[in-house]
Design an enzyme around this catalytic site. Sequence first.
Site, PDB file in Angstrom:
ATOM      1  N   ASP A  13       0.863  -1.158   0.000  1.00  0.00           N
ATOM      2  CA  ASP A  13       0.000   0.000   0.000  1.00  0.00           C
ATOM      3  C   ASP A  13       0.913   1.225   0.000  1.00  0.00           C
ATOM      4  O   ASP A  13       2.106   1.117   0.241  1.00  0.00           O
ATOM      5  CB  ASP A  13      -0.835  -0.066   1.286  1.00  0.00           C
ATOM      6  CG  ASP A  13      -1.657   1.169   1.480  1.00  0.00           C
ATOM      7  OD1 ASP A  13      -2.224   1.636   0.481  1.00  0.00           O
ATOM      8  OD2 ASP A  13      -1.742   1.654   2.611  1.00  0.00           O
TER       9      ASP A  13
ATOM     10  N   THR B  69      -0.131   4.951   1.085  1.00  0.00           N
ATOM     11  CA  THR B  69      -0.303   5.917   2.166  1.00  0.00           C
ATOM     12  C   THR B  69      -0.176   5.223   3.520  1.00  0.00           C
ATOM     13  O   THR B  69      -0.838   4.235   3.770  1.00  0.00           O
ATOM     14  CB  THR B  69      -1.675   6.572   2.060  1.00  0.00           C
ATOM     15  OG1 THR B  69      -1.900   6.883   0.702  1.00  0.00           O
ATOM     16  CG2 THR B  69      -1.743   7.803   2.897  1.00  0.00           C
TER      17      THR B  69
ATOM     18  N   ARG C 179      -5.488   4.207  -7.894  1.00  0.00           N
ATOM     19  CA  ARG C 179      -6.939   4.282  -7.830  1.00  0.00           C
ATOM     20  C   ARG C 179      -7.570   2.907  -7.658  1.00  0.00           C
ATOM     21  O   ARG C 179      -8.631   2.630  -8.201  1.00  0.00           O
ATOM     22  CB  ARG C 179      -7.493   4.924  -9.109  1.00  0.00           C
ATOM     23  CG  ARG C 179      -7.372   6.413  -9.111  1.00  0.00           C
ATOM     24  CD  ARG C 179      -8.613   7.060  -8.571  1.00  0.00           C
ATOM     25  NE  ARG C 179      -8.403   8.474  -8.333  1.00  0.00           N
ATOM     26  CZ  ARG C 179      -8.511   9.049  -7.139  1.00  0.00           C
ATOM     27  NH1 ARG C 179      -8.836   8.343  -6.092  1.00  0.00           N
ATOM     28  NH2 ARG C 179      -8.337  10.327  -7.004  1.00  0.00           N
TER      29      ARG C 179
ATOM     30  N   LYS D  55      -7.286  -4.569  -4.812  1.00  0.00           N
ATOM     31  CA  LYS D  55      -6.002  -4.909  -4.193  1.00  0.00           C
ATOM     32  C   LYS D  55      -5.950  -6.398  -3.885  1.00  0.00           C
ATOM     33  O   LYS D  55      -4.962  -7.075  -4.162  1.00  0.00           O
ATOM     34  CB  LYS D  55      -5.810  -4.122  -2.896  1.00  0.00           C
ATOM     35  CG  LYS D  55      -5.556  -2.652  -3.103  1.00  0.00           C
ATOM     36  CD  LYS D  55      -5.281  -2.003  -1.762  1.00  0.00           C
ATOM     37  CE  LYS D  55      -4.993  -0.523  -1.916  1.00  0.00           C
ATOM     38  NZ  LYS D  55      -4.596   0.097  -0.663  1.00  0.00           N
TER      39      LYS D  55
ATOM     40  N   ASP E 141      -1.503  -0.553   5.949  1.00  0.00           N
ATOM     41  CA  ASP E 141      -1.786  -0.060   7.291  1.00  0.00           C
ATOM     42  C   ASP E 141      -3.262   0.185   7.531  1.00  0.00           C
ATOM     43  O   ASP E 141      -3.682   0.319   8.669  1.00  0.00           O
ATOM     44  CB  ASP E 141      -1.029   1.231   7.553  1.00  0.00           C
ATOM     45  CG  ASP E 141      -1.627   2.391   6.791  1.00  0.00           C
ATOM     46  OD1 ASP E 141      -1.960   2.188   5.608  1.00  0.00           O
ATOM     47  OD2 ASP E 141      -1.770   3.469   7.373  1.00  0.00           O
TER      48      ASP E 141
ATOM     49  N   ASP F  26      -6.728  -2.209   3.281  1.00  0.00           N
ATOM     50  CA  ASP F  26      -5.741  -3.211   2.885  1.00  0.00           C
ATOM     51  C   ASP F  26      -6.042  -4.593   3.439  1.00  0.00           C
ATOM     52  O   ASP F  26      -5.333  -5.543   3.149  1.00  0.00           O
ATOM     53  CB  ASP F  26      -4.347  -2.797   3.377  1.00  0.00           C
ATOM     54  CG  ASP F  26      -3.970  -1.410   2.904  1.00  0.00           C
ATOM     55  OD1 ASP F  26      -4.224  -1.126   1.727  1.00  0.00           O
ATOM     56  OD2 ASP F  26      -3.453  -0.623   3.714  1.00  0.00           O
TER      57      ASP F  26
END
Lengths: 336, 1190
Positions: free
Chosen positions: B427, B429, B840, B846, B866, B870
Amino acid sequence: MTNTDRERHRERETAFYLFTQQRLPACKPVLTPAWVITIFLFTGFIFIPVGLVTLRASRSVVEIVERYDTECVPEPFRIDKVSYVQDDSIPKNCSLSLKVRKYMKAPIYIYYQLDNYYQNHRRYVKSRSDRQLLHGWKYHATSSCQPVEFNNNQPIVPCGLIAWSLFNDTFTFIRERAELKVNRKNIAWKSDRDHKFGKTVYPFNFQNGTLIGGGKLNPRIPLSDQEDLIVWMRTSALPSFRKLYGRIEEDLDADDVVVVHLMNNYNTYGFGGKKKLVLSTSSWLGGKNDFLGLACVFVGSSSVILAIVFMLLHLKSRRPYGDPSYLPWNRKSFSG
Amino acid sequence: MAGGRRRKLALSKIYGIACGKASFKEDHSQIGRPGFSRVVYSNEPDCFEAGIRNYCDNYVRTTKYTAATFLPKSLFEQFRRVANFYFLVTGILSFTRLAPYSAVSAIVPLIIVIGATMIKEGVEDWRRKQQDIEVNNRKVKVHQRDGNFHYSEWKNLRVGDIVKVEKDEFFPTDLVLLASSYEDAVCYVETMNLDGETNLKLKQALEVTSSLNDDYNFRDFKAIIKCEDPNANLYSFVGTMEFEEQQYPLSPQQLLLRDSKLRNTDYIYGVVVFTGHDTKVIQNSTDPPSKRSKIEKKMDRIIYLMFFIVFIMGFVGSIFFGVATENDLENGRIKKRWYLRPDSSEILFDPKRAPAAAIYHFLTALLLFSYFIPISLYVSIEIVKILQSIFINQDIHMYYEEADKPAHARTSNLNEELGQVDTILSDKTGTLTCNSMEFIKCSVAGTAYGRGVTEVERAMDRKKGSPLVHEKLKVQNHIEDSTDINPTIKGFNFKDERIMNGNWVDEPCADVIQKFFRLLAICHTAIPEVDEDTGKVSYEAESPDEAAFVIAAREVGFEFHKRTQTSISLYELDPVSGRRVDRLYKLLNVLEFNSSRKRMSVIVRNEEGKLLLLCKGADSVMFERLAKGGRDFEEDTREHMNEYADAGLRTLVLAYRELSEDENKAFNEKFTEAKNSVSADRETLIDEVADQIERDLILLGATAVEDKLQNGVPDCIDKLAQAGIKLWVLTGDKMETAINIGYACSLLRQGMKQVIINLDTPEIQSLEKTGEKDAITKASRKSVLEQILQGTAQVTALSAMSEAFALIIDGKSLAYALEDDMKKMFLELAIGCASVICCRSSPKQKALVTRLVKSGTGKTTLAIGDGANDVGMLQEADIGIGISGVEGMQAVMSSDVAIAQFRYLERLLLVHGHWCYRRISSMICYFFYKNITFGFTLFLYEAYASFSAQPAYNDWYLSLYNVFFSSLPVIAMGVFDQDVSARFCLKFPLLYQEGVQNVLFGWRRIVSWMFNGFYSAIIIFFFCSKALEHQAFNHAGKTAGLEIFGGTMYTCVVWAVNLQMSLSISYFTLIQHIAIWGSIAFWYLFQVVYGFLPPSFSTNAYRVFIEALAPAPSYWLTTLFVVIATLIPYFLYSAIQMRFFPMYHGMIQWIRHEGHSNDAAYVEMVRQRSIRPTTVGSTARRVARSTHQR
């Protein structure tokens, strides 16, 4: 907290810290050529002398082995040895004469050797009752002894197949017409005599069945003194084995002729087993067996050879340690 | 509250909060029907109607077992493992007469092993229980009666209770918001735990209840809420509230979810609607998938192989046994072995029923050869893994001091999998970046300001390694530090003495600078919060970059301190007088940011009455909007922006224009009209109107904000890349941001070919306007397919020239690329690229990408993230790593390992992963080796015992072999062994490939170890039987019986396997010594003690050691000889391998041993041995740059 306490505490903490950080002091041996060669040479230099000493001990033992199972069956019965041996009416005595090739120092151990005899068969090994041997017929839970457990609703002491098949050939030794004294005491392990076979347990109802296996026991001698039985009941590891019969406590000189009178009672003919009589002295190591000594010498000398070969290889090819061409991931073609 | 109450703002008026009343009309008609049957009697949870409904309580249980179910359930779990089941069966069979050994001796190890595992399960579950208790006993204020609120435990909450939740508390249940400390009953909610988003969400109560904002109001409050049944959908809620005989619709806007947090609001009142397991969060939580490592799966296959071997051996033995048994009897007469009494035999040995006896014998053989299967394998592995996890948890190098967070291996199942990771899916951010933006540089009027150093530049400098640069930097930093008054302001890292401390007024273009920062202070949607004690202003902004701008303006001297609905107030420095003056700007219009406009503007009127349009936006849209006369600094600005972008910074262009009154009036009319239109293309209308006015702008400059990478991220990525691990970034961010970060962490660099797949083609955009869904889908799919094919063609064409590619794909295209028919091609393309960035992408995507990589390549994948978004990815991947840095716990809760910072991944994988992989794989191999060595001697002995299944060893020798005499050293190895130290693991990242390529646990290695076991057994058995053949065993002429033979052979086995262990480990601590020599010593001790037990217990081992073995030189000589002879072949093999064909870890051992570790050139040579040139990471970047320069 005193100073020393605190210090000790800190020490403990550091040890624990090193432990959790996986940084405990450690030696990290690397198999360097020097080490490899040293170890091989060391092995060689240990094993060759040890092997030689062992070999010497084994060679120092004088051993006479005489097979008698066939010879002791009179010619006419040799077609059907089983019925010969099972027929009680035929006398079983037999004589052998052994020639002593080398001086044999007392004590000379007398063994009988059986081949192809599966004393280590599971049915056989289990077929005994240790408690009964120790406590006598008062002890009833002897189901492991089947089928030699009861006879005429009376318990058999000692029960089980092992006791039932007790070896019963007997030997007497004559040298120059004088009987050699055979000491048949102390042929069993002491712990067996003292702790496994009861001093107050007497044979009872033994070999009274329709099918008689091996030897009979004197019902007036307690089991702890029946050393033949005790020896027999330590089952052998392999189907070919020797058991101690007794000791001759006189020296035998070279070229002495010993005549053995034996009773060929025991049936090994049914299963094609051999019977041998063995007279052997003993060394500090035991009986005669060159294997250990030879093998030690062999392993020792091959270690030395390996050390030399390794050294030559090492000197000849100075391949840099960093050559990666044979790393697994470089060997394969890497596609992705 | 000490700081005094903050001003109440009617926030709902700044943001146009749409409560969505209209859109829920049709859903509300369903209330009362099936699926929408819940009725909540607010404030009267005790009433009769509520009683009969019997909704569940608020106790939440996450434990696996309860006291009652523990025993059966955990036993069941245990015996589900095929090996354990086998041992259970053999344990039961050992009570029958089939058993070759005593039942107790067979059962005891099983009990020890199963018991240990169950204790472990129990302790783990007990910990979970403690956690439950903690959560369930949290306190919250609940309305008792007469307007009194008292604290009560969470678990006691019932549906219908009124609770008062205060600032920064978690909501204990799903609540319907009634009122808050704000007049208009709004409240801010942080849903970090639910979706991982850090921004605050606004919730608002119904207007009718908004006045209930004090405790006493609830004395007589009554309302009936009817709503949907519990479900897992976080974003929907349908209900009505009957209040004062009126029906009001309820929407998600009023629903406060359990596990989210009240922020920026002093308190709220709410009605409990869903409790405990009915809450949406818990409905949402699925049982985490239980993951097993690849090694363990392979281990199962080895166990099946062992079963196969056991069956073969049993089968062969049974045939021989059957034939031998049958031959004993002929026509009912004893034929051969009369001493076995074949005439009167039980079924097990009955020659008359020889086939049956053979079948029974087969079962017995299975019991006897059960020693081939290491009974203690599972439990040993579990012990080892727990200790390994403790090491991971305790590692000081993975401890994040600032947040007091150590690494936390939440499951110990996957330790060794950490050493085999092929692809990392990360990930962005919060994982790669800290999710904090720092204003670091700017370019104003064609001059670049800002001397801050970004993490990327730092990494590059470090890599260059020239000490001069370091020195220079240090000196520079030093000067800056001493001059800097406020060294640490969050979001601000701008250092330039030309601007700071009011010095900007002396700059040549001071007026432009003034406009520049004023624009930053005005053009935003942030809300100031003034701390009334200190007078300090802090800001609540929608996005961290916006906050960074306002803070930057404040630090330079344009302090935004007040916002009303119509105005913005600044304190600013008057360059003429040099004083701080309060200036008010009338806010006329806000043209909001959206992803298609890529800019935002405000229209304000300043105190002089001038109308200004202030605009900031992405360079791609801004430069084309500049006026002819406003392009003075365009060249310079562009150049600076390129520099910034390459340094991984986010850039925005600032521009403004003055508006005439007429222009503004005309615009305002059109804009209001567009805003008030209700047609479907309202957005487009607004955009068009805005587009008209945002023209002819005058360039001021550009800002550069660092999306701050977490500490050490570029270095870590570089190391991972050198270790041959691929890194994919899956982010929900915009493509530009993602690419920026790609640059920042060296996943992308100049000169890398970028394959970009998106759907921003004009045709598709025009199609989208028509709104025909089918057509859009079709065209999109076609377009994506084309782009993928093109990309693949490019990659295959140019890959020969060692050109590096980067694949960047956006979420919309990803949706098509992940469809069944296309995903193979997509994967192929992605694998061909050095770095892959998916932007995006939704949480689901994911997870899908993760699954695609996992199943498509068959390699081990690791996902790291985090946020709650996710979670899917973490659960899908072979290993999920949660970053526990920020508050959100959802990702951590569903992860397998939690670390505080991304950079710890390096150590986690390269050091712990490698070690664990090595340890576990060696351990398993060794386990089978030692059991084969032991078991095969039993089989060989069978051949000499007429296959009667008579064990060569005493019962207890047999059963304790696995438990006492050989287990501890393996465990010690599994816990402590290190092929190379941590320092070297990190210095030679390529070592990690041993795990990825599974060099240490390939079938070749496994079979070699098994082979080692077989020949060891052969050597031991035959040498022992030869050495002890039939001659006298000792000086006293006694011969060796079964007990002596067994004892000697057993001694040889114990020595051999333990010495073998000492040969195969490369790290001897005191503990290893204790374990290895202790096991051997314990064997002798055991013989002595066991030999002294009464004969009825010790059977044929009675006093054997003391009386027979120990005094006999041949026992010791045989042991020495047999053991050495057994080990020589392996020793020779490993010596030759180490000297002539070392594995990679062997090479490193050489380097360490020979002290080459300081010889840089030599080390580099070994290090560079790569599977393929590393294409990403800062090292590669540096290399690429230097070749480019050449």
